[in-house]
Design a protein around this motif. Structure first.
Motif, PDB file in Angstrom:
ATOM      1  N   SER B  71      42.700 101.881  73.882  1.00 14.00           N
ATOM      2  CA  SER B  71      41.787 102.844  73.677  1.00 14.00           C
ATOM      3  C   SER B  71      41.946 103.674  72.611  1.00 14.00           C
ATOM      4  CB  SER B  71      41.767 104.019  74.935  1.00 14.00           C
ATOM      5  OG  SER B  71      43.141 104.450  74.965  1.00 14.00           O
ATOM      6  N   LEU B  72      40.964 104.227  71.999  1.00 18.30           N
ATOM      7  CA  LEU B  72      41.014 104.830  70.676  1.00 18.30           C
ATOM      8  C   LEU B  72      42.220 105.910  70.683  1.00 18.30           C
ATOM      9  CD1 LEU B  72      37.991 105.836  68.547  1.00 18.30           C
ATOM     10  CD2 LEU B  72      39.741 107.769  68.971  1.00 18.30           C
ATOM     11  N   TRP B  73      42.283 106.780  71.563  1.00 18.83           N
ATOM     12  CA  TRP B  73      43.412 107.836  71.738  1.00 18.83           C
ATOM     13  C   TRP B  73      44.437 107.126  71.894  1.00 18.83           C
ATOM     14  CZ3 TRP B  73      46.656 108.227  75.741  1.00 18.83           C
ATOM     15  CH2 TRP B  73      46.338 107.804  76.677  1.00 18.83           C
ATOM     16  N   ALA B  74      44.928 106.446  72.507  1.00 19.32           N
ATOM     17  CA  ALA B  74      46.103 105.423  72.649  1.00 19.32           C
ATOM     18  C   ALA B  74      46.715 105.026  71.307  1.00 19.32           C
ATOM     19  CB  ALA B  74      46.120 104.323  73.733  1.00 19.32           C
ATOM     20  N   VAL B  75      45.700 104.266  70.733  1.00 22.16           N
ATOM     21  CA  VAL B  75      46.310 104.008  69.043  1.00 22.16           C
ATOM     22  C   VAL B  75      46.669 105.153  68.167  1.00 22.16           C
ATOM     23  CG1 VAL B  75      45.696 102.649  67.011  1.00 22.16           C
ATOM     24  CG2 VAL B  75      44.348 102.070  69.429  1.00 22.16           C
ATOM     25  N   VAL B  76      45.819 106.175  68.225  1.00 19.74           N
ATOM     26  CA  VAL B  76      46.267 107.458  67.265  1.00 19.74           C
ATOM     27  C   VAL B  76      47.414 107.779  68.047  1.00 19.74           C
ATOM     28  CG1 VAL B  76      45.534 109.779  66.785  1.00 19.74           C
ATOM     29  CG2 VAL B  76      43.827 107.623  66.859  1.00 19.74           C
ATOM     30  N   VAL B  77      47.697 108.207  69.311  1.00 23.15           N
ATOM     31  CA  VAL B  77      48.940 108.575  69.729  1.00 23.15           C
ATOM     32  C   VAL B  77      50.028 107.799  69.426  1.00 23.15           C
ATOM     33  CG1 VAL B  77      50.095 109.286  71.859  1.00 23.15           C
ATOM     34  CG2 VAL B  77      47.799 109.989  71.565  1.00 23.15           C
ATOM     35  N   ALA B  78      50.030 106.349  69.464  1.00 25.37           N
ATOM     36  CA  ALA B  78      50.868 105.502  69.051  1.00 25.37           C
ATOM     37  C   ALA B  78      51.402 105.674  67.776  1.00 25.37           C
ATOM     38  CB  ALA B  78      50.497 103.920  69.333  1.00 25.37           C
ATOM     39  N   GLY B  79      50.271 105.829  66.824  1.00 26.66           N
ATOM     40  CA  GLY B  79      50.789 106.053  65.460  1.00 26.66           C
ATOM     41  C   GLY B  79      51.345 107.356  65.199  1.00 26.66           C
ATOM     42  N   PHE B  80      50.851 108.410  65.957  1.00 26.57           N
ATOM     43  CA  PHE B  80      51.634 109.656  65.796  1.00 26.57           C
ATOM     44  C   PHE B  80      52.990 109.560  66.127  1.00 26.57           C
ATOM     45  CE2 PHE B  80      52.665 113.503  68.212  1.00 26.57           C
ATOM     46  CZ  PHE B  80      52.641 114.573  67.228  1.00 26.57           C
ATOM     47  N   VAL B  81      53.370 108.778  67.421  1.00 27.65           N
ATOM     48  CA  VAL B  81      54.676 108.948  68.046  1.00 27.65           C
ATOM     49  C   VAL B  81      55.689 107.959  66.992  1.00 27.65           C
ATOM     50  CG1 VAL B  81      56.066 108.086  69.965  1.00 27.65           C
ATOM     51  CG2 VAL B  81      53.720 109.285  70.309  1.00 27.65           C
ATOM     52  N   ILE B  82      55.060 106.844  66.504  1.00 27.10           N
ATOM     53  CA  ILE B  82      55.858 105.996  65.925  1.00 27.10           C
ATOM     54  C   ILE B  82      56.496 107.057  64.540  1.00 27.10           C
ATOM     55  CG2 ILE B  82      55.841 104.203  64.108  1.00 27.10           C
ATOM     56  CD1 ILE B  82      54.012 102.809  66.026  1.00 27.10           C
ATOM     57  N   ASN B  83      55.597 107.810  63.996  1.00 31.80           N
ATOM     58  CA  ASN B  83      55.825 108.648  62.801  1.00 31.80           C
ATOM     59  C   ASN B  83      56.859 110.085  62.998  1.00 31.80           C
ATOM     60  OD1 ASN B  83      55.006 106.902  60.960  1.00 31.80           O
ATOM     61  ND2 ASN B  83      52.777 107.577  61.111  1.00 31.80           N
ATOM     62  N   THR B  84      57.061 110.177  64.222  1.00 31.40           N
ATOM     63  CA  THR B  84      57.634 111.544  64.447  1.00 31.40           C
ATOM     64  C   THR B  84      59.012 111.612  63.890  1.00 31.40           C
ATOM     65  OG1 THR B  84      56.704 111.162  66.784  1.00 31.40           O
ATOM     66  CG2 THR B  84      58.326 112.870  66.416  1.00 31.40           C
ATOM     67  N   ARG B  85      59.758 110.609  63.506  1.00 33.77           N
ATOM     68  CA  ARG B  85      60.972 110.840  62.678  1.00 33.77           C
ATOM     69  C   ARG B  85      60.592 111.595  61.224  1.00 33.77           C
ATOM     70  NH1 ARG B  85      59.154 105.910  61.831  1.00 33.77           N
ATOM     71  NH2 ARG B  85      59.344 104.808  59.828  1.00 33.77           N
ATOM     72  N   HIS B  86      59.398 111.396  60.863  1.00 34.96           N
ATOM     73  CA  HIS B  86      59.133 112.023  59.581  1.00 34.96           C
ATOM     74  C   HIS B  86      59.378 113.659  59.732  1.00 34.96           C
ATOM     75  CE1 HIS B  86      56.468 108.263  58.325  1.00 34.96           C
ATOM     76  NE2 HIS B  86      58.200 108.075  58.308  1.00 34.96           N
ATOM     77  N   VAL B  87      58.996 114.066  60.764  1.00 33.56           N
ATOM     78  CA  VAL B  87      59.282 115.716  60.791  1.00 33.56           C
ATOM     79  C   VAL B  87      60.786 115.985  60.509  1.00 33.56           C
ATOM     80  CG1 VAL B  87      59.360 117.673  62.395  1.00 33.56           C
ATOM     81  CG2 VAL B  87      57.527 115.844  62.773  1.00 33.56           C
ATOM     82  N   MET B  88      61.709 114.917  61.005  1.00 34.62           N
ATOM     83  CA  MET B  88      63.149 115.154  60.226  1.00 34.62           C
ATOM     84  C   MET B  88      63.255 115.164  59.188  1.00 34.62           C
ATOM     85  SD  MET B  88      65.620 113.549  63.199  1.00 34.62           S
ATOM     86  CE  MET B  88      64.871 112.026  63.088  1.00 34.62           C
ATOM     87  N   TYR B  89      62.549 114.107  58.405  1.00 29.17           N
ATOM     88  CA  TYR B  89      62.751 113.875  56.914  1.00 29.17           C
ATOM     89  C   TYR B  89      62.150 115.208  56.093  1.00 29.17           C
ATOM     90  CZ  TYR B  89      62.867 108.854  57.902  1.00 29.17           C
ATOM     91  OH  TYR B  89      63.112 107.557  58.262  1.00 29.17           O
TER      92      TYR B  89
END
Lengths: 107, 237
Positions: B71-89
Motif C-alpha cells: 500500500s502507498l502508506w506502507a511504502v512511504v513509511v518503509a522509506g521513512f523508517v529505513i532513513n531514521t538513522r539520518h537523524v543521528m547523522y
C-alpha cells in the motif's frame, strides 16, 4: 500504478529523507538529543534492513506462505558470511550471486 | 578557494581522493537499484527521478521494489523508517553546521548520506569555508556518481537474461547492508529479531511484516541495551 500515486510515493519519501537529515541541523541546532534516543535510533537500521531482506527474499506482496528455494537461502547465507568477513559490498554481491547461480544450476 | 571569505570556487582534491574508495562499493548497489527501477511498478520516468530526489540508496531500493506491491502508506513509511538513522547523522553534524551560513544549513543536509557523513565527520577541524568546500566536493561526487550508476543499471537491466537472477541481487545487497550495519550486540539482536518476526509475519498483506519486524527488532535492541547497561553498572570493569 497511477502517475499520481507514484509521484506521491517518491516525493513523500524524498521529503521525509531530507527532513530527517536536516531536522537537528536546522531546527534543533542548539540542543542535544537524549542518549537513550540516540541509542535506540542506532538499532533502527539493522532491524528494518533485516526485516526488509526477509520480506523481499521470502514473501510476496499479496501475502501467502513464505517460500525460499534452497539455492536462494544458501545465497543469502553466503552473502552474510562474505559481508561479515570482507566488509565489502562488491565481494558480498559477487559471493551471494555466485552461490545462487552455481547451486541453481546443480539442483 | 578564497579562505575565510566563505566563497567556494574549486573542487577539493582531497575530497575527491577520499570519496573514490567509498564510492567503489556503491557501484554494484547503484546498478542493482537501476535494474530494480526497470522492473518496478513505478512509471520509468518517476523511477529514474527517484535517484536525484530521494538520494538514499536503501530507501530508494525499498521504494522502487515495494511500489505497486504494497500500500502507498506502507511504502512511504518503509522509506521513512529505513532513513531514521539520518537523524543521528544530523545530530552529530549539527555543531559543525552551526558555524556555517544559513543557506549551507538548509542545502547541506540533502547530501548527508552514509559515506558523506563518514568522511565529513573526520574533517570537522577544517576552517568553516574549507569544510564547506570539502563537504560539497564529497557530496557532489557521490550525488553525480549515483545518478550515473543507476542510469547505467536502467539501460543494461532490460537486456540482462532472467536466468542471471539479478532480481535476487536486491535481497543479497540488503543482507550485506544488515551485516555492515551491525556493529554492537544490541544492533545484532535488533537485526535477528527484526528478521525472524518479519519471517513470521511474511504472509500479511502489503508487506506489513516489514514494519512489524522492524518495530520488534528496535524494541529487542533497546531491551538488550538496557540489560547490558545494567550489567556494566553492577559489575564495574
Amino acid at each position: 500504478m497511477s502517475t499520481g500515486a507514484a509521484l506521491t510515493i517518491v516525493l513523500g519519501v524524498a521529503l521525509t529523507t531530507y527532513s530527517m537529515r536536516a531536522s537537528v541541523i536546522v531546527a534543533l541546532a542548539d540542543r542535544t538529543m537524549p542518549a537513550i534516543v540516540e541509542r535506540a535510533l542506532g538499532n533502527v537500521g539493522p532491524a528494518v534492513l533485516a526485516a526488509l531482506t526477509v520480506s523481499l527474499a521470502a514473501g510476496s506482496a499479496d501475502g501467502g506462505a513464505a517460500s525460499l528455494a534452497f539455492a536462494e537461502a544458501a545465497a543469502l547465507i553466503a552473502a552474510a558470511g562474505v559481508a561479515w568477513w570482507r566488509k565489502n559490498m562488491i565481494h558480498t554481491l559477487a559471493g551471494g550471486m555466485l552461490t545462487l547461480l552455481v547451486l541453481a544450476a546443480i539442483f | 578557494m578564497l579562505a575565510g571569505t566563505g566563497r567556494v570556487h574549486r573542487i577539493d582534491r582531497r575530497g575527491v581522493r577520499d570519496a573514490i574508495p567509498l564510492f567503489l562499493p556503491v557501484i554494484p548497489f547503484g546498478f542493482v537499484v537501476g535494474l530494480a527501477i526497470t522492473e518496478s511498478e513505478l512509471p520509468v520516468a518517476i523511477g529514474w527521478a527517484s535517484s536525484p530526489l530521494i538520494f538514499a540508496g536503501a530507501a530508494q531500493l525499498a521504494v522502487v521494489s515495494l511500489a505497486g506491491t504494497a500500500s502507498l502508506w506502507a511504502v512511504v513509511v518503509a522509506g521513512f523508517v529505513i532513513n531514521t538513522r539520518h537523524v543521528m547523522y544530523s545530530a552529530a553534524m549539527s555543531p559543525v553546521f552551526r558555524a556555517q551560513p544559513r543557506w549551507m544549513r538548509w542545502a547541506g543536509p540533502f547530501l548527508l548520506i552514509d559515506q558523506v557523513f563518514a568522511l565529513a565527520s573526520l574533517r570537522t577541524d577544517l576552517e568553516t569555508a574549507e569544510f564547506r568546500r570539502y563537504y560539497f566536493t564529497v557530496g557532489g561526487f557521490m550525488f553525480i556518481g549515483w545518478q550515473i550508476v543507476t542510469s547505467v543499471g536502467m539501460v543494461v537491466g532490460p537486456v540482462v537474461p532472467d536466468s542471471w537472477r539479478f532480481d535476487f541481487a536486491v535481497p543479497i545487497m540488503f543482507m550485506g547492508l544488515v551485516l555492515l550495519a551491525v556493529n554492537r550486540a544490541p544492533a545484532a539482536v535488533a537485526a535477528i529479531v527484526g528478521g525472524l518476526v518479519s519471517l513470521a509475519a511474511v504472509s500479511l498483506q502489503d508487506r506489513l511484516g516489514i514494519l512489524i519486524g522492524a518495530a520488534a527488532g528496535v524494541v529487542a535492541g533497546a531491551i538488550t541495551e538496557s540489560v547490558l547497561e545494567r550489567r556494566t553498572v553492577i559489575v564495574p570493569a
